[in-house]
Motif scaffolding. Structure first.
Motif: not given
Length: 291
Positions: A235-259
Motif C-alpha cells: 500500500r505504500g508503493v507507487n511506480t515512477a511513471c505513476a508519480e510523474a504523470c501530471p494528469k494522474k492517468a496512471i494508477v498503480f496498486g494491488n488488484w487483490l486489495d479492495p482498499d
C-alpha cells in the motif's frame, strides 16, 4: 640484516598479489569508460522527444474483466500488482517515459538505432497511448525462455533474472506486442549510460529487459513492513511513471486489495487491454468511460 627463506617467499607472494590487484585497476573497461563523456539529462529528454515523433502503430483494445487471483501454482492469495492507465485523462505528454528512464537507468541508443526508431525505453507511445509490458498472468514470453531468466513472481510481476539471461531473444519473439527490448550495446563503454538510481543495476550487453513495475520499490516496502511485523499489501508503493504523470492517468496498486486505489478507481470504469494480449490475463490495463 639478511632475509630468511620464509620471509623471502612471503614478500614474493605479496608482490604477486599486489601486481594482480594493480592490473585489475587498469582493466580496459575502466579506462575506456573514464574517457567517455557521460550523457546529460537533456540528451535523454531529446531522445524521448525523438522517440515520440516517430510514427507508431495504434493498439487495438478490447474489453477485459478486472484482473483477479493468478492461476499459477504458488501465486499469492493477497497480492497481485498492476496498473490501470486512464485514456480519458492521458494526453500523451511522455513524462512517464522520462521518469521510467531515470528510475531504471535505461540507456540511450546509438544514432543508427535511433534513426530506425529502436529505443531501449521500457515505456513507449503507441498511437499516443503509453505502452509497456503488461505483466501477463499467463505470460507467453516466460514459457519461451530456455534458461528461466524470464519468470513470474508470486505477486504477479513478470520479472527478469539478468544473470541467467543468455540473450536468446525467444521471449521477445514470443510476446505478441514485443514489449521486451534487447540490449545490443555496451552502454557504459559507449558513453550511452547514466546511473540515475543506485538501487537499480545497469544491465549488460546481450540481455533482454523490460518494465519491472519498479520491483525495487516493492522489495524495499516489503522489507520495511515485514520488519515491523505487518501484513504486506504494497500500500505504500507507487511506480515512477505513476508519480510523474501530471494528469494522474496512471494508477498503480494491488488488484487483490479492495482498499487499493487501483481497485477503487478501476471498479467504476470500463477496462481494456491490447487485443493480442487480452487472452493472457494482463496485469496492466487501460480505463475509459464508466465514471
Amino acid at each position: 640484516m639478511g632475509m630468511d627463506r620464509r620471509e623471502f617467499i612471503k614478500w614474493c607472494s605479496l608482490l604477486a598479489v599486489g601486481s594482480m590487484l594493480g592490473g585489475c585497476r587498469k582493466l580496459p573497461f575502466v579506462g575506456d569508460a573514464a574517457k567517455k563523456d557521460l550523457p546529460s539529462l537533456k540528451m535523454f529528454e531529446a531522445e524521448v522527444r525523438r522517440a515520440m515523433s516517430k510514427p507508431s502503430r495504434r493498439m487495438e483494445l478490447v474489453r477485459v474483466p478486472m484482473p483477479g487471483r493468478l492461476k499459477t501454482p504458488g501465486a499469492s492469495l493477497e497480492n497481485r500488482f498492476g496498473m490501470a492507465i486512464d485514456l480519458d485523462a492521458c494526453d500523451g505528454c511522455g513524462k512517464c517515459i522520462l521518469a521510467c528512464i531515470q528510475e531504471n537507468n535505461i540507456p540511450l541508443v546509438t544514432e543508427d538505432e535511433a534513426a530506425k526508431g529502436r529505443f531501449m525505453h521500457w515505456i513507449e507511445m503507441r498511437g499516443g497511448v503509453p505502452f509497456m509490458c503488461a505483466h501477463c498472468g499467463n505470460a507467453p514470453c516466460e514459457r519461451a525462455c530456455p534458461t528461466g531468466a524470464a519468470n513470474h513472481t508470486p505477486d504477479g510481476l513478470s520479472a527478469m533474472m539478468y544473470k541467467r539471461c543468455t540473450g536468446s531473444r525467444y521471449c521477445g519473439a514470443n510476446c505478441p506486442e514485443h514489449a521486451r527490448k534487447f540490449n545490443f550495446n555496451d552502454a557504459v563503454q559507449q558513453g550511452l549510460s547514466l546511473k540515475f538510481n543506485d538501487k537499480v543495476p545497469v544491465r549488460s550487453k546481450g540481455v533482454m529487459e523490460k518494465c519491472s513495475l519498479c520491483l525495487h520499490r516493492l522489495q524495499d516496502d516489503r522489507l520495511e513492513v515485514k520488519a515491523a511485523g505487518g501484513v504486506w499489501r504494497g500500500r505504500g508503493v507507487n511506480t515512477a511513471c505513476a508519480e510523474a504523470c501530471p494528469k494522474k492517468a496512471i494508477v498503480f496498486g494491488n488488484w487483490l486489495d479492495p482498499d487499493s486505489p487501483l481497485v477503487k478507481v478501476a471498479r467504476r470504469r470500463d477496462l481494456y487491454a491490447p487485443a493480442d494480449l487480452a487472452g493472457f490475463d494482463p496485469s496492466i490495463v487501460y480505463m475509459m468511460g464508466g465514471k
